[in-house]
Design a protein around this motif. Structure first.
Motif, short mmCIF file in Angstrom:
data_model
loop_
_atom_site.label_atom_id
_atom_site.label_comp_id
_atom_site.label_asym_id
_atom_site.label_seq_id
_atom_site.Cartn_x
_atom_site.Cartn_y
_atom_site.Cartn_z
N GLN A 5 32.46 49.78 44.13
CA GLN A 5 33.60 48.92 44.35
C GLN A 5 33.53 47.77 43.36
OE1 GLN A 5 34.11 47.60 48.40
NE2 GLN A 5 33.71 49.62 49.26
N ASP A 6 34.67 47.27 42.95
CA ASP A 6 34.72 46.14 42.03
C ASP A 6 34.52 44.86 42.85
OD1 ASP A 6 34.98 44.88 39.64
OD2 ASP A 6 37.17 44.99 39.56
N PRO A 8 34.54 40.91 44.08
CA PRO A 8 35.52 39.84 43.90
C PRO A 8 35.05 38.86 42.83
CG PRO A 8 34.23 39.43 45.87
CD PRO A 8 33.83 40.79 45.38
N ARG A 9 36.00 38.26 42.15
CA ARG A 9 35.71 37.27 41.11
C ARG A 9 36.51 36.01 41.38
NH1 ARG A 9 36.72 41.78 36.42
NH2 ARG A 9 35.19 43.28 37.21
N ASP A 311 41.18 37.88 45.90
CA ASP A 311 40.88 38.60 44.67
C ASP A 311 40.46 40.04 44.97
OD1 ASP A 311 40.26 38.31 41.61
OD2 ASP A 311 38.51 39.32 42.49
N TYR A 312 39.64 40.20 45.99
CA TYR A 312 39.17 41.54 46.36
C TYR A 312 40.35 42.43 46.78
CZ TYR A 312 36.32 45.14 48.68
OH TYR A 312 35.73 46.32 49.05
N ARG A 314 43.21 42.51 45.59
CA ARG A 314 43.91 43.03 44.40
C ARG A 314 43.09 44.12 43.70
NH1 ARG A 314 45.42 37.43 44.15
NH2 ARG A 314 43.56 36.92 42.92
N ARG A 315 41.78 44.10 43.90
CA ARG A 315 40.91 45.05 43.20
C ARG A 315 40.63 46.30 44.02
NH1 ARG A 315 38.68 42.39 38.93
NH2 ARG A 315 38.91 40.14 38.97
N ARG A 316 40.56 46.15 45.32
CA ARG A 316 40.13 47.24 46.20
C ARG A 316 41.32 48.11 46.59
NH1 ARG A 316 37.32 51.29 48.11
NH2 ARG A 316 36.74 51.21 50.32
N ALA A 317 41.27 49.39 46.22
CA ALA A 317 42.31 50.33 46.61
C ALA A 317 41.83 51.17 47.79
CB ALA A 317 42.67 51.25 45.45
N PRO A 322 46.33 49.22 46.38
CA PRO A 322 45.48 48.04 46.57
C PRO A 322 45.73 47.42 47.94
CG PRO A 322 46.56 47.97 44.42
CD PRO A 322 47.19 49.10 45.18
#
Length: 559
Positions: A5-6, A8-9, A311-312, A314-317, A322
């Motif tokens: 998983q990407d 969060p930033r 942020d997560y 937007r990244r997590r599908a 998303p």
């Protein structure tokens, strides 16, 4: 294929927070050119290098060395690298000094705590010793002890890292907790000096250079009126301990970077701050400051948790899109943001009232309102901080429960906020006492109504009506409640008043945003907060219900 998983930033912690930027624009309109560059710089630091350093140091904690190699008692506490850097940053950026330099008059408190709001989530709870340092400076000034002010204040408010001191606040004892009337620490005369003997069960600024401590002079009466407030420095000129022995560091649920300790005072040399009685009264200004810091730390933690969750999303599908595009997830985040915005405005209203009082420009009504707003801000935001941290972790699914993501720390560190500086129940009773004072209830109602009167847009009408109805019910309950029922309902009353003021502040802020081209975000937040419910007085339990649920046979006899 591995499960990936990407993470969060974060982006700039100031630029990415429209509510904070709006507050700064409202409070410091003539000084934006001065204050915003520093806030932007700290926002980049907080979201970048310091955030990364937190991750690297995730498993590092302070440790204590009681003895040196030659058998001497040293009680040296080794702090984490981030904490050492935090001390330097705090001095250079005036996280305490800004309030006392007062370059922006009554708005200096808002300026100071805006800096804290940006930095604190990346400083591993370094706000704790800073809050007590700020509170000690305020207590010494208000006590008027010229010698102690001359010695300590320039160090407490210094911008030079090598010169700046931090201060402890030593009140909590094994027997007493919040009930300081049970304080067992004794102050004994030793010629022209005083020496303290006793145990402080919970000291969160153990590495501080000085402390303010409650103690009972020998021969003084029992109870809180026999207590005096003492100033002490933790080490002698040669670096040896001033009779302050660190028994152990606490093994806590959270705030684990903070070296909280149990202390024994074994003849610590000390100086009375304001005579040999009235210690609780003398330390009250410190509590006003530290409770305000607690509220700001609470809303700063909420913002960090939500920034990561947004942020997560937007990244997590998941399930083909998303999370941010899933209506239910978006609705959850919107509800959390509404709570955060109300809490933020309440915390900074307490800061603004404190700043006006310190600058000598607060009206009589504002002075009275401050007495109730400070505990209301602390208790309300403390409870919200825990709830929002818990919900934010859930937004990450299982990753929010895994330690090496760094996310569980958000909840553990939030849990102390309803406890520090007075628990929710202790502060609810403080609110009751405040409202019993002449003019305080009227001043608080005027505070709420003034903010509601500023909200003119028809779309804000549901929020305005909800706030007015909740205030009316709270006033009616306060007028009618008596005896045990009055105390039993203190928490519901306080949370109702805190949330009502949040909604009023948010409605007024929404109007300002509309008037100044800042968009309808705050309006949507106000309408959402009103729908969450702010009136907790509506359902009052009876005495029979309390007995059934809390009495000795509350389990119904089942075994």
């Amino acid at each position: 294929m591995p499960f990936l998983q990407d993470p969060p930033r974060l982006t700039n912690a100031y630029l990415a927070d429209p509510l904070l930027r709006e507050l700064v624009a409202r409070a410091l309109p003539g000084a934006l050119g001065e204050v915003e560059p520093e806030l932007e710089h700290l926002g980049e630091l907080a979201a970048g290098r310091l955030f990364a350093q937190q991750a690297v140091e995730r498993l590092l904690e302070p440790r204590i060395e009681h003895w040196d190699a030659w058998g001497r008692r040293v009680d040296h506490i080794e702090l984490t690298p981030l904490w050492r850097e935090a001390a330097t940053l705090a001095a250079r950026h005036g996280l305490v000094a800004t309030a006392y330099e007062r370059r922006h008059g009554p708005a200096s408190r808002v300026h100071q705590l805006a800096l804290v709001h940006v930095l604190e989530p990346s400083l591993d709870v370094y706000a704790c010793p800073l809050a007590m340092t700020d509170g000690a400076a305020r207590a010494l000034l208000d006590a008027g002890n010229a010698a102690l002010v001359e010695r300590a204040l320039p160090r407490l408010t210094s911008r030079e890292p090598a010169r700046m001191w931090t201060s402890g606040q030593w009140m909590t004892e094994r027997i007493g907790g919040s009930d300081v009337s049970l304080t067992e620490t004794v102050a004994r005369r030793d010629g022209d000096d005083w020496r303290l003997f006793g145990t402080k069960w919970f000291s969160s600024a153990t590495t501080a250079e000085m402390a303010l401590a409650l103690a009972r002079p020998e021969g003084a009466p029992a109870g809180s009126r026999g207590l005096a407030l003492f100033y002490l420095e933790t080490r002698n000129e040669d670096g040896t301990t001033n009779g302050v022995l660190v028994n152990r560091l606490k093994d806590k649920l959270g705030t684990r970077k903070l070296p909280t300790a149990e202390l024994t005072l074994d003849g610590a040399r000390a100086v009375p701050v304001a005579g040999l009685s009235g210690g609780v009264r003398a330390i009250a200004p410190m509590l006003t400051v530290t409770r305000t810091w607690n509220a700001v730390a609470a809303v700063a933690g909420m913002q960090r948790a939500l920034a990561l969750a947004r942020d997560y999303a937007r990244r997590r599908a998941a399930f083909g899109a998303p999370l941010a595009e899933k209506p239910l997830h978006a609705d959850t985040l919107a509800g959390l943001e509404a709570e955060r915005e109300g809490a933020f405005l309440l915390a900074f209203r307490a800061a603004a009232l404190l700043g006006a009082s310190e600058a000598g420009v607060a009206s009589d009504a504002e002075q009275l309102a401050l007495r109730a707003v400070t505990p209301l801000a602390k208790l309300t935001t403390g409870k919200q901080a825990v709830a929002i941290a818990s919900e934010a972790l859930e937004c990450f699914g299982g990753a929010g429960y895994v330690e090496d993501t760094g996310l569980p720390r958000l909840l553990r560190d939030a849990q102390v906020l309803p406890i520090w500086e007075g628990t929710t129940n202790v502060l609810a009773l403080d609110v009751l006492r405040a409202l019993a004072g002449e003019g305080v209830g009227e001043a608080l109602a005027a505070e709420v109504n003034a903010h509601l009167a500023a909200a003119r847009d028809p779309a804000l009408r549901p929020a305005i009506e909800a706030a007015r109805a909740a205030l009316a019910r709270a006033e009616a309950w306060l007028a009618a409640a008596a005896g045990p029922a009055r105390e039993a309902g203190a928490r519901r009353l306080a949370l109702t008043l805190g949330r009502t003021l949040e909604l009023a502040l948010l409605a007024a802020h929404a109007q300002w945003c509309l008037d100044h081209g800042r968009g309808p975000r705050a309006l949507a937040a106000a309408r959402r907060l009103a729908r969450h419910g702010i009136d907790l007085v509506a359902e009052e339990p009876g005495a029979e219900e309390l007995e059934l649920l809390t009495g000795p046979s509350a389990d119904g006899g089942a075994r």
